[in-house]
Design an enzyme around this catalytic site. Structure first.
Site, PDB file in Angstrom:
ATOM      1  CG  ASP A 104      -0.641  -0.724   2.322  1.00 14.81           C
ATOM      2  OD1 ASP A 104       1.091  -0.369   2.477  1.00 14.81           O
ATOM      3  OD2 ASP A 104      -0.931  -0.171   3.418  1.00 14.81           O
ATOM      4  CG  ASP A 107       5.857   5.567   5.929  1.00 17.59           C
ATOM      5  OD1 ASP A 107       6.250   6.513   5.753  1.00 17.59           O
ATOM      6  OD2 ASP A 107       6.010   4.964   7.389  1.00 17.59           O
ATOM      7  CE  LYS A 136       2.421   8.018   4.464  1.00 17.51           C
ATOM      8  NZ  LYS A 136       2.411   8.155   5.933  1.00 17.51           N
ATOM      9  CG  PHE A 157      -0.970   7.843   9.723  1.00 14.91           C
ATOM     10  CD1 PHE A 157      -0.389   7.086   9.681  1.00 14.91           C
ATOM     11  CD2 PHE A 157      -2.627   7.629   9.151  1.00 14.91           C
ATOM     12  CE1 PHE A 157      -0.199   5.588   9.860  1.00 14.91           C
ATOM     13  CE2 PHE A 157      -2.680   6.382   9.718  1.00 14.91           C
ATOM     14  CZ  PHE A 157      -1.682   5.307   9.832  1.00 14.91           C
ATOM     15  CG  ASP A 164      -5.265   0.534   9.674  1.00 12.43           C
ATOM     16  OD1 ASP A 164      -4.294   0.152   9.051  1.00 12.43           O
ATOM     17  OD2 ASP A 164      -5.322  -0.372  10.869  1.00 12.43           O
ATOM     18  NE  ARG A 170      -7.864  -2.543   7.573  1.00 13.32           N
ATOM     19  CZ  ARG A 170      -6.613  -2.283   7.594  1.00 13.32           C
ATOM     20  NH1 ARG A 170      -6.560  -2.522   6.287  1.00 13.32           N
ATOM     21  NH2 ARG A 170      -5.736  -3.367   8.538  1.00 13.32           N
TER      22      ARG A 170
END
Ligand code: 5GP
Ligand code: MG
Length: 182
Positions: A104, A107, A136, A157, A164, A170
């Protein structure tokens, strides 16, 4: 209290359009002769994987298998570390397959790096490409980039579209930033 910002960061339509163009990019690079294994990192990626495999099919790519692994990363605080724990292993043999590893969000990069360099390093597979919906780049602590990136975002975030916050949100069709409620 933190809540998803009512104004989407990425709308459902924006996401759909980008998934379509990502699938076209991926399809162009695939070897039509080698079976494709889509390997998702649960749980955040499940909505993205569902849309991506159907978008790939519209590009003429028949995915041979879809499998998932569940990883948790343990470290200090809320950021991931390079130490990952495989909670659910894949049940597919990747040998001779083009593996498309899907997550997903990219980071710090620790999770994807550990999967690629530790978990998959000891296995046989045809080829490996990585695909993330969100990136990111400002958060990166290891040198790693995904082969395919849906959207690059700032250090927010985010939730929705499978992602989630404490297992919630979600089901949102779009992606929203978690922020202080007004
Ligand atoms: P890293 O690249 O730091 O190892 O970890 C990436 C994982 O952290 C992602 O797969 C995702 O599960 C989680 N993560 C990172 N940023 C966010 C975010 O903004 N929202 C959500 N819901 N999860 C995030
Ligand atoms: Mg994840």
């Amino acid at each position: 209290m933190l809540a998803p910002n009512p104004t989407p960061l990425l709308s459902h339509d924006q996401i759909q359009e980008r998934v379509r163009s990502l699938a076209a990019e991926i399809a162009r690079d695939l070897d039509p002769e080698m079976p494709v294994l889509v390997l998702g990192l649960l749980r955040g990626c499940f909505v993205f994987v569902a849309d991506l495999i159907r978008a790939l099919s519209r590009e003429g790519v028949q995915v041979r298998e879809v499998d998932f692994i569940i990883v948790s990363s343990y470290g200090s605080g809320t950021t991931s570390s390079g130490n990952i724990n495989i909670e659910r292993d894949m049940s597919t043999d990747p040998a001779g397959k083009q593996v498309l590893l899907v997550d997903d969000i990219l980071d710090t990069g620790n999770t994807l790096k550990a999967i690629r360099d530790t978990y998959l390093a000891g296995r046989e597979f045809g080829s490996l490409k990585t695909c993330v919906l969100l990136d990111k780049p400002s958060r990166r602590t290891v040198e790693l980039n995904a082969d395919y990136v849906g959207f690059s975002i700032e250090d927010y975030f985010v939730v929705g579209y499978g992602l989630d916050y404490d297992q919630k949100h979600r089901e949102l069709p779009h992606i929203a930033v978690m922020s202080e409620e007004e």
